[in-house]
Scaffold this motif. Structure first.
Motif, PDB file in Angstrom:
ATOM      1  N   GLU A  63      -7.214  -0.075   5.190  1.00 17.61           N
ATOM      2  CA  GLU A  63      -6.824  -1.049   4.272  1.00 17.61           C
ATOM      3  C   GLU A  63      -5.562   0.002   3.544  1.00 17.61           C
ATOM      4  O   GLU A  63      -4.333   0.105   3.923  1.00 17.61           O
ATOM      5  CB  GLU A  63      -7.262  -1.590   3.321  1.00 17.61           C
ATOM      6  CG  GLU A  63      -7.274  -2.993   3.816  1.00 17.61           C
ATOM      7  CD  GLU A  63      -7.916  -3.514   2.994  1.00 17.61           C
ATOM      8  OE1 GLU A  63      -7.843  -5.236   2.912  1.00 17.61           O
ATOM      9  OE2 GLU A  63      -8.562  -3.659   2.401  1.00 17.61           O
TER      10      GLU A  63
ATOM     11  N   ARG B 262      -2.192  -0.864   1.824  1.00 15.29           N
ATOM     12  CA  ARG B 262      -2.526  -2.578   2.529  1.00 15.29           C
ATOM     13  C   ARG B 262      -3.492  -3.459   1.943  1.00 15.29           C
ATOM     14  O   ARG B 262      -3.674  -4.622   1.816  1.00 15.29           O
ATOM     15  CB  ARG B 262      -2.228  -2.660   3.500  1.00 15.29           C
ATOM     16  CG  ARG B 262      -1.259  -2.010   4.250  1.00 15.29           C
ATOM     17  CD  ARG B 262      -0.989  -2.547   6.336  1.00 15.29           C
ATOM     18  NE  ARG B 262      -0.611  -3.817   5.473  1.00 15.29           N
ATOM     19  CZ  ARG B 262       0.158  -4.035   7.133  1.00 15.29           C
ATOM     20  NH1 ARG B 262       0.389  -3.411   7.890  1.00 15.29           N
ATOM     21  NH2 ARG B 262       0.772  -5.870   6.722  1.00 15.29           N
ATOM     22  N   ALA B 263      -4.484  -2.468   0.953  1.00 12.77           N
ATOM     23  CA  ALA B 263      -5.231  -3.798   0.037  1.00 12.77           C
ATOM     24  C   ALA B 263      -4.616  -3.942  -1.031  1.00 12.77           C
ATOM     25  O   ALA B 263      -4.701  -5.081  -2.221  1.00 12.77           O
ATOM     26  CB  ALA B 263      -6.591  -2.249  -0.504  1.00 12.77           C
TER      27      ALA B 263
ATOM     28  N   LEU C 136      -7.338  -3.179  12.073  1.00  8.76           N
ATOM     29  CA  LEU C 136      -7.136  -1.944  11.103  1.00  8.76           C
ATOM     30  C   LEU C 136      -8.689  -1.814  10.424  1.00  8.76           C
ATOM     31  O   LEU C 136      -9.329  -2.281  10.609  1.00  8.76           O
ATOM     32  CB  LEU C 136      -6.537  -3.113  10.164  1.00  8.76           C
ATOM     33  CG  LEU C 136      -6.507  -2.218   7.905  1.00  8.76           C
ATOM     34  CD1 LEU C 136      -5.728  -1.656   8.971  1.00  8.76           C
ATOM     35  CD2 LEU C 136      -5.821  -3.517   7.292  1.00  8.76           C
TER      36      LEU C 136
ATOM     37  N   ASP D 192       0.819  -6.678   1.251  1.00 11.04           N
ATOM     38  CA  ASP D 192       1.810  -6.822   2.646  1.00 11.04           C
ATOM     39  C   ASP D 192       2.473  -5.748   2.278  1.00 11.04           C
ATOM     40  O   ASP D 192       3.826  -5.885   1.332  1.00 11.04           O
ATOM     41  CB  ASP D 192       1.460  -8.003   2.532  1.00 11.04           C
ATOM     42  CG  ASP D 192       0.195  -9.509   3.137  1.00 11.04           C
ATOM     43  OD1 ASP D 192      -0.756  -8.157   2.964  1.00 11.04           O
ATOM     44  OD2 ASP D 192      -0.226  -9.695   2.437  1.00 11.04           O
TER      45      ASP D 192
ATOM     46  N   ALA E 114      -2.374   3.370   5.864  1.00 10.02           N
ATOM     47  CA  ALA E 114      -3.542   1.794   5.793  1.00 10.02           C
ATOM     48  C   ALA E 114      -3.600   3.246   7.466  1.00 10.02           C
ATOM     49  O   ALA E 114      -2.738   3.249   8.342  1.00 10.02           O
ATOM     50  CB  ALA E 114      -2.691   1.195   6.165  1.00 10.02           C
TER      51      ALA E 114
END
Length: 657
Positions: free
Chosen positions: A395, A398-399, A392, A402, A363
């Motif tokens: 991502e 993190r897509a 951000l 979390d 990320a």
């Protein structure tokens, strides 16, 4: 007919389906032999363990002998860790197997099982010796020290453990640090520029050796600053790589933090997922994945359009890692949901996300940091401020999910930075603050451990190994040495736990020291590697215990003596809450109310002139006034209760016999 013996009955159906005709699959149901229950089972100088079948093991061995008699070949497919290797060895000894084939597989899939059968080997006696060393060390501490704890602490039934006791000590020392903590009030200042803020850099104004600003008037003067200019404005990109796939300890930590699952429940759910063929073996300290797993991950990522990292990521295992096999991962990455219960499904999702996410792109964040300086100095010193914003911009991993590794403080800091849109500014640019405020702060005591945090601390200190963390938690809780706080989140030591640890520390037992325990774990690792011997490791601990028992301290003055007999009082939990009871029970049945963690006021007992007509012991008056809708009572009962249940009405303050 070929026979395969596994540990868990839960594996039988799946493996039978894979192997098909001509194969029988049976389970040992864990260990079939152990040290005897009512004696230590090992003696100096050779320390040769005396093994006997367990109660369950007797029936299991009888069943397995019949299966062995029908078999042409026997394959021992117990688990991959030292416990599994030891179980295979015990099966060979107890069933008198001449040439059993040891096979190992980290996942219950056709490919893994057929590959294992094609490449059998012998039992790894070095791993067996390491497991035997752990079991015997635990037995020595338990049988040699536990009986003496009653003398040291003034109470029967207490137990010491080679790894259990240091774990309780960690919780106790943290609790005492919290109780001894004295907060420091300190101050800062923050300027507001509409939608963003900048904080005062207090460092230049701190007296030498002081960490915090204690002068509130100085902070008030700084908060009044309005005219400033820009010293510098730095813009950069920060990246954050995904965390590694799960090892045993991090799986327990994440499940505790995100799913509120206890370590024991986590390992039980993971065991079921493994038996169902959904995940690889769940006891490991290797954070890396196999080449086959990496290929599957890339195929799934391509199908889903997820951003992949350019080069496969690897992680360095901690120094004492055994790295027997790869990290915990799904056996089939295309399966996103698996498990039979809500707990199993939630845990599988965590495992799937961590294993898949570890090979996704990092990320990226756009970070802007501006440093400001007040136009006017303060007491001849420049007054500087820093404002930081973070957004951000890509991502990456993190897509998918979390982060489950961040602390609450880290999450709050990220949130603060994300909510502070610092604009682009030029060095030398002038600007005016719209607002200013004093920040009143207070230092915080160290926090109590959650179960996940205690596992992390045990791992950091080198105490225990992946296969033991859940058992350690279960032991210290079930024995009443540690309990959950009222909210059920944090661990707190009980009075009994404190008593045990103080007795062991005061008597200077070496096994209670973290360094000693860590060293023993390292020595057991050397045994598993063939670089040390079982007898060498065990004899060191035995000799140490004998010397320490010779000069142990016996505390004849308990911290909370019973007002009736003088023995130690202990805090206990009943159906109506905490109370204090005498350690001399059943000979002394004195109880006291709990007053803030200490024994409450003692009410003198009323004793009848006439003894109990049933058994001859004293009759004691039991009296309680009615409160609201709750009825009171007034009667005379035998002091020998529950052995004697004699009970008499009170008439005129005397028993009606």
């Amino acid at each position: 007919m070929n026979l395969v013996i596994v540990e868990s009955p839960g594996k039988i159906k799946k493996i039978r389906e894979i192997l098909g005709q001509g194969w029988d699959v049976q389970a040992s149901v864990g260990h079939v032999r152990d040290l005897p229950e009512r004696e230590m089972g090992v003696e100096a100088p050779d320390f040769k363990p005396k093994y006997v079948p367990t109660e369950r093991g007797k029936d299991v061995l009888a069943r397995l002998r019949k299966a062995v008699d029908r078999a042409n070949a026997v394959y021992l497919a117990t688990d991959l860790d030292r416990e599994g290797e030891a179980i295979a060895w015990h099966l060979k000894q107890a069933l008198r197997l001449e040439n059993p084939q040891r096979i190992r597989f980290a996942e219950i899939t056709p490919k893994a099982i057929k590959a294992a059968i094609a490449t059998p080997s012998g039992i790894d006696v070095k791993k067996v010796a390491a497991q035997e060393g752990r079991r015997v060390l635990d037995r020595l501490v338990g049988y040699m020290v536990s009986p003496k704890l009653g003398d040291m602490a003034g109470r029967r039934g207490l137990s010491a453990g080679r790894v259990q006791s240091p774990a309780v000590r960690i919780v106790l020392e943290r609790e005492r640090a919290i109780q001894a903590f004295k907060p420091t009030n300190h101050f800062g200042a923050q300027l507001g520029f509409g939608s963003w803020t900048a904080d005062w850099e207090t460092g230049p104004f701190l007296p030498e050796g002081q960490k915090y600003l204690l002068d509130s008037s100085l902070a008030t003067r700084v908060a009044a600053v309005r005219q400033l200019h820009v010293l510098e404005c730095e813009e950069k990109t920060e990246s954050k790589a995904p965390p590694a796939p799960f090892i045993t300890s991090t799986l327990q930590q994440a499940a505790s933090n995100k799913l509120r699952m206890k370590p024991k429940a986590t390992m039980e759910a993971a065991q079921k997922l493994y038996e169902q063929g959904h995940i690889t073996y769940m006891r490991t300290d290797n954070p890396n994945l196999s080449d086959d797993a990496l290929i599957e991950i890339y195929q799934v990522c391509q199908a889903k359009g997820l951003p992949m990292v350019e080069q496969p990521r690897t992680w360095k295992a901690k120094g004492d890692a055994q790295e027997a096999h790869e990290a915990i991962r799904p056996t089939h990455f295309e399966i996103e949901e698996a498990g039979e219960t809500p707990e199993q499904k939630a845990l599988y999702k965590l495992i799937w996300q961590r294993a898949l996410g570890c090979q996704l792109a990092a990320a990226r964040y756009a970070v802007r940091t501006v440093r400001l300086r007040a136009v006017d100095t303060l007491d001849g010193k420049p007054v500087d401020f820093t404002g930081k914003g973070r957004a951000l911009v890509y991502e990456g991993w993190r897509a998918l999910y979390d982060d489950d590794t961040e602390s609450d403080d880290d999450k709050q800091k990220d949130k603060d930075d994300a909510n502070n849109p610092v604009p682009h500014l030029e060095a030398g640019q002038s600007l005016d603050a719209e607002t200013g405020k004093v920040l009143s702060k207070k230092t915080r005591a160290p926090s109590r451990f959650t179960e996940a945090e205690l596992i992390k601390e045990l791992e950091r200190l080198g105490i225990g190994r992946p296969s033991t963390y859940a058992a350690i938690m279960e032991n210290i809780m079930s024995r009443g040495y540690v309990e959950n706080d009222k909210a059920g989140k944090y661990l707190v030591p009980t009075e009994t736990g404190a008593l045990v640890i103080d007795a062991l520390v005061n008597s200077r037992f070496s096994f209670i020291e973290y360094a000693f325990t860590r060293d023993m774990e390292a020595r057991l690792d050397l045994v598993a590697e063939g670089r040390s011997s079982y007898r060498e490791v065990v004899s060191v601990v035995h000799e140490s215990l004998e010397q320490e028992l010779g000069h142990m301290k016996v505390d004849a003055a308990p911290q909370h003596p019973c007002p009736d007999c003088g023995k130690a009082m202990f805090r206990r939990k009943g159906s109506k809450g905490f109370f204090w009871g005498c350690s001399g029970h059943p000979d002394c049945s004195t109880t006291l109310p709990d007053a803030g963690g200490k024994p409450g006021k003692h009410q003198p007992r009323e004793v009848a002139e006439t003894p109990c007509p049933k058994c001859g012991k004293e009759l004691i008056r039991r009296k309680k006034a009615a409160v609201g809708k709750k009825k009171g009572y007034d009667f005379w009962g035998c002091s020998g209760f529950p052995s004697c249940d004699a009970k008499f009405d009170s008439v005129g303050g005397k028993p009606k016999l």
